[in-house]
Design an enzyme around this catalytic site. Structure first.
Site, mmCIF file in Angstrom:
data_model
loop_
_atom_site.group_PDB
_atom_site.id
_atom_site.type_symbol
_atom_site.label_atom_id
_atom_site.label_comp_id
_atom_site.label_asym_id
_atom_site.label_seq_id
_atom_site.Cartn_x
_atom_site.Cartn_y
_atom_site.Cartn_z
ATOM 1 N N LYS A 275 62.281 39.180 99.439
ATOM 2 C CA LYS A 275 61.189 38.893 98.379
ATOM 3 C C LYS A 275 60.802 40.157 97.845
ATOM 4 O O LYS A 275 60.461 41.390 98.912
ATOM 5 C CB LYS A 275 60.631 38.025 100.060
ATOM 6 C CG LYS A 275 61.023 36.849 100.047
ATOM 7 C CD LYS A 275 60.937 35.344 98.845
ATOM 8 C CE LYS A 275 61.674 33.953 99.076
ATOM 9 N NZ LYS A 275 61.767 33.569 98.594
ATOM 10 N N ASP B 155 65.080 38.181 94.919
ATOM 11 C CA ASP B 155 63.768 37.198 94.942
ATOM 12 C C ASP B 155 62.225 37.791 94.285
ATOM 13 O O ASP B 155 61.644 38.142 94.778
ATOM 14 C CB ASP B 155 64.046 36.023 95.445
ATOM 15 C CG ASP B 155 62.795 34.760 94.863
ATOM 16 O OD1 ASP B 155 62.553 34.762 93.431
ATOM 17 O OD2 ASP B 155 63.071 33.342 95.819
ATOM 18 N N LYS C 78 67.299 22.926 94.387
ATOM 19 C CA LYS C 78 67.127 22.672 95.109
ATOM 20 C C LYS C 78 66.389 20.985 95.336
ATOM 21 O O LYS C 78 66.124 20.850 94.362
ATOM 22 C CB LYS C 78 65.766 23.077 95.372
ATOM 23 C CG LYS C 78 66.157 24.602 95.538
ATOM 24 C CD LYS C 78 65.012 25.798 96.404
ATOM 25 C CE LYS C 78 64.610 26.997 96.266
ATOM 26 N NZ LYS C 78 63.444 27.717 96.250
ATOM 27 N N ASP D 272 64.262 30.194 89.113
ATOM 28 C CA ASP D 272 63.954 29.352 90.598
ATOM 29 C C ASP D 272 62.825 28.443 90.681
ATOM 30 O O ASP D 272 62.960 26.859 89.883
ATOM 31 C CB ASP D 272 63.649 29.984 92.356
ATOM 32 C CG ASP D 272 62.841 28.692 92.982
ATOM 33 O OD1 ASP D 272 63.381 27.765 93.041
ATOM 34 O OD2 ASP D 272 63.100 28.930 94.395
ATOM 35 N N GLU E 225 66.170 36.847 91.200
ATOM 36 C CA GLU E 225 65.827 35.304 91.314
ATOM 37 C C GLU E 225 64.320 35.767 90.505
ATOM 38 O O GLU E 225 63.854 36.185 90.791
ATOM 39 C CB GLU E 225 65.538 34.409 92.065
ATOM 40 C CG GLU E 225 65.663 33.589 92.563
ATOM 41 C CD GLU E 225 66.282 32.603 93.541
ATOM 42 O OE1 GLU E 225 67.178 32.741 94.546
ATOM 43 O OE2 GLU E 225 64.751 31.386 94.173
HETATM 44 MG MG MG Z 1 63.132 31.309 94.807
#
Ligand code: MG
Length: 344
Positions: A159, A183, A257, A235, A210
């Site tokens: 992240k 991400d 997702k 995302d 991402e």
């Molecule tokens: Mg993500």
């Protein structure tokens, strides 16, 4: 069909820190749909930033339960698609609650057919992409501990969107040379700085990026996508199939997702539509139990990348963990999702 549901508070193994905030729990709702002697299991995982709660899910699932009572016939794939269109039309939003109905219906269908979902769909388990293991923003010491927990996983998802993203990556690189998915969770602000950073990340063996910018800043995403040496994935900018057209030219790929797109029925259509537009597809997850992970894993072999580590990030998973071989989830031959309750 009878639908029942119960709330569950998923406890995270470590406080989860992203560019957008920190949390220690995720709200979930476990569903069961029964027909005759068979019961299918489903799940809604509801991170706070998408606005669903135990209360909103209970209200929605109450409506869904009434609707499902009118169905008595054996399930098929096309019947599930038709039922899910009705469920989707009951109320706007509620994507995770809808997914919990879709997943339970699919599990029920597989059990009634005595076949795993992947085989009902003709999917090849050997095409399963390796799953990445996610590390939230953390101190160098905690990052070290989490890297040890990542043991069997061969890809790391890091992240970013911190004050010093290069330092985050340097800490990881001192300890591991595994490939990295980065991400930013909407955390980057400046286009030129983002491009500089992406070029540096490529040198650090980062494979993809991402959600670099705010979810509504598609112009910046398109600017970076045009210039980036690494693929840029949507995302937060992309929830479900109806939005694909809007974002298609702005990214190299999309993160699909189940909790965003209302479940397996729509996810399968989304993966096909994204492929037809030349977009790469990652199948991702929230922090969730093995139930929703097992559901996503059924269709993961249709995708280019997988990030299905959600059940490894919680400490109170009520089901057995998926089998993992060198970071690749192993689909089993049990009917439906192949999910097993934990034995004491
Ligand atoms: Mg993500």
């Amino acid at each position: 069909m009878q639908l029942t549901f119960q709330p569950l508070l998923l406890e995270l193994r470590h406080p989860f820190r992203l560019a957008t905030g920190m949390r220690t729990h995720t709200n979930a709702m476990l569903t069961e749909i029964s027909l005759g002697a068979y019961t299918g299991f489903g799940e809604a995982a509801m991170p706070p930033y998408y606005g669903e709660t135990h209360q909103s899910a209970a209200v929605f699932l109450g409506l869904a339960a009434t609707r499902l009572q009118t169905y008595h016939q054996p399930l098929s794939g096309s019947l599930i698609t038709a039922i899910m269109q009705e469920i989707d039309a009951l109320a706007p939003g509620n994507h995770a609650a809808k997914a919990s109905v879709d997943i339970a219906l699919h599990d029920l269908w597989g059990k009634m057919e005595s076949k795993p979902l992947w085989s009902l769909w003709g999917i090849s388990p050997e095409k399963m992409p390796p799953t990445s293991f996610t590390l939230g923003l953390d101190s160098p010491e905690m990052t070290r501990r989490k890297l040890e927990e990542a043991g069997d996983f061969q890809i790391l998802k890091i992240k970013l969107g911190s004050d010093d993203d290069r330092a985050v990556i340097r800490t990881v690189r001192e300890l591991s040379d595994k490939p990295i998915y980065a991400d930013a969770n909407q955390g980057w602000r400046n286009r030129e700085a983002a491009l500089d950073l992406v070029c540096w990340l490529q040198e650090q063996q980062v494979q993809l990026i991402e959600q670099p910018f705010h979810k509504n800043d598609l112009e910046s995403a398109a600017w970076l996508t045009e210039r980036s040496p690494l693929p840029i994935f949507a995302d937060e900018s992309f929830q479900r199939l109806s939005e694909l057209e809007r974002i298609a030219g702005c990214f190299h790929g999309v993160n699909v997702k189940l909790m965003k797109c209302t479940g397996l029925a729509e996810a399968r259509r989304t993966i096909a539509a994204a492929g037809a537009k030349g977009l790469q597809v990652m199948i991702g997850c929230m922090t969730e139990t093995s139930c929703a992970i097992a559901a996503a894993a059924q269709i993961a072999p249709l995708c280019d990348f997988a990030d299905l580590d959600g059940c490894w990030l919680i400490s109170n998973n009520p089901y057995e963990m998926p089998a993992l071989d060198r970071g690749i989830i192993q689909l089993n031959r049990q009917p439906g999702l192949g999910l097993r309750a934990k034995t004491a």
